[in-house]
Design an enzyme around this catalytic site. Structure first.
Site, PDB file in Angstrom:
ATOM      1  N   ILE A   1       0.527  -1.287   0.052  1.00 50.27           N
ATOM      2  CA  ILE A   1      -0.104  -0.347  -0.027  1.00 50.27           C
ATOM      3  C   ILE A   1       0.430   1.291   0.180  1.00 50.27           C
ATOM      4  CG2 ILE A   1      -0.029   0.273   2.975  1.00 50.27           C
ATOM      5  CD1 ILE A   1      -3.036   1.197   2.428  1.00 50.27           C
ATOM      6  N   SER A   2       0.695   1.792  -1.219  1.00 50.23           N
ATOM      7  CA  SER A   2       1.235   3.159  -1.048  1.00 50.23           C
ATOM      8  C   SER A   2       1.274   4.032   0.521  1.00 50.23           C
ATOM      9  CB  SER A   2       1.009   4.152  -1.956  1.00 50.23           C
ATOM     10  OG  SER A   2       1.116   3.883  -3.443  1.00 50.23           O
TER      11      SER A   2
END
Length: 230
Positions: free
Chosen positions: A64-65
């Site tokens: 997940i960024s």
């Protein structure tokens, strides 16, 4: 770039968003509103530091960024995420950004997430069901599908906004084809060295591309290659 930043010690979603604003990551009130509405902690594993400004592994060689990258992409796409518009999230992972898109385009719009790992699709749906975007998932204006994101999702094309959450060696033609005239795509491009490209499709169908910032994303690849760790 996706990197550890100044998020250590942040323990609330709203504080995370406010700090990103204070550091000049983004300025949009609409982006602040949607990021405060969609609690990032619902999209990461229990016990992990959800509000630290860093990417996190989510399994299957995916991440997940970092929050600052989500904020950056939301601001770049804001004008193409107006109520009633259509958005495609390629490599939707945890479903966080897909949920943000859905809230921005609303029940009259359409937000589609595409992810080629079935287990991530299943878990992302569970995450979304706990979030503020749950009603949109239930009514069908938000959906997440198992598919190769490099091929997009033709069923609901053309899209006003396309986000790609992994780095492609070059921009996939199907995604350009599925971008609406007047639409915008944000996609990291490159192998060892990557740039976040902003792709605008002009009303005459021609395409303009510019580099926004240097970034570091996991590769956009096949399901088998990803599961083997590339």
């Amino acid at each position: 770039m996706e990197r550890n930043s100044s998020g250590i010690g942040i323990n609330k979603n709203k504080q995370m968003v406010e700090q990103l604003q204070q550091y000049g990551v983004f300025s949009s009130k609409k982006v602040a509103e949607v990021m405060e509405t969609v609690d990032r902690a619902l999209f990461v594993a229990d016990g992990t530091p959800a509000y630290v400004d860093s990417p996190m592994a989510i399994g299957y060689s995916a991440t997940i960024s970092a929050p600052h990258m989500h904020a950056t992409c939301l601001q770049l796409l804001e004008q193409n995420l107006q109520p009633g518009m259509r958005a495609l999230d390629v490599g939707s992972g945890t479903g966080y950004l897909t949920a943000c898109f859905a809230i921005m385009v609303g029940s009259q719009g359409r937000a589609v997430g595409v992810e080629h790992i079935p287990e991530l699709v299943s878990s992302s749906i569970k995450h979304i069901e706990k979030s503020a975007a749950a009603p949109l998932l239930k009514e069908g204006s938000l959906s997440v599908h198992v598919a190769d994101g490099r091929e997009g999702w033709p069923e609901h094309a053309p899209y006003d906004a396309i986000h790609v959450g992994a780095a492609a060696p070059e921009i996939p033609q199907p995604l350009i084809d599925q971008l609406k005239p007047g639409g915008r795509m944000v996609i990291p491009v490159g192998k060892m060295f990557q740039d976040l490209n902003v792709v605008d499709k002009n009303l005459d169908g021609s395409v303009s591309i510019r580099s926004e910032i240097s970034v570091r994303y996991v590769p956009l690849t096949s399901r088998d290659a990803q599961l083997k760790g590339y």
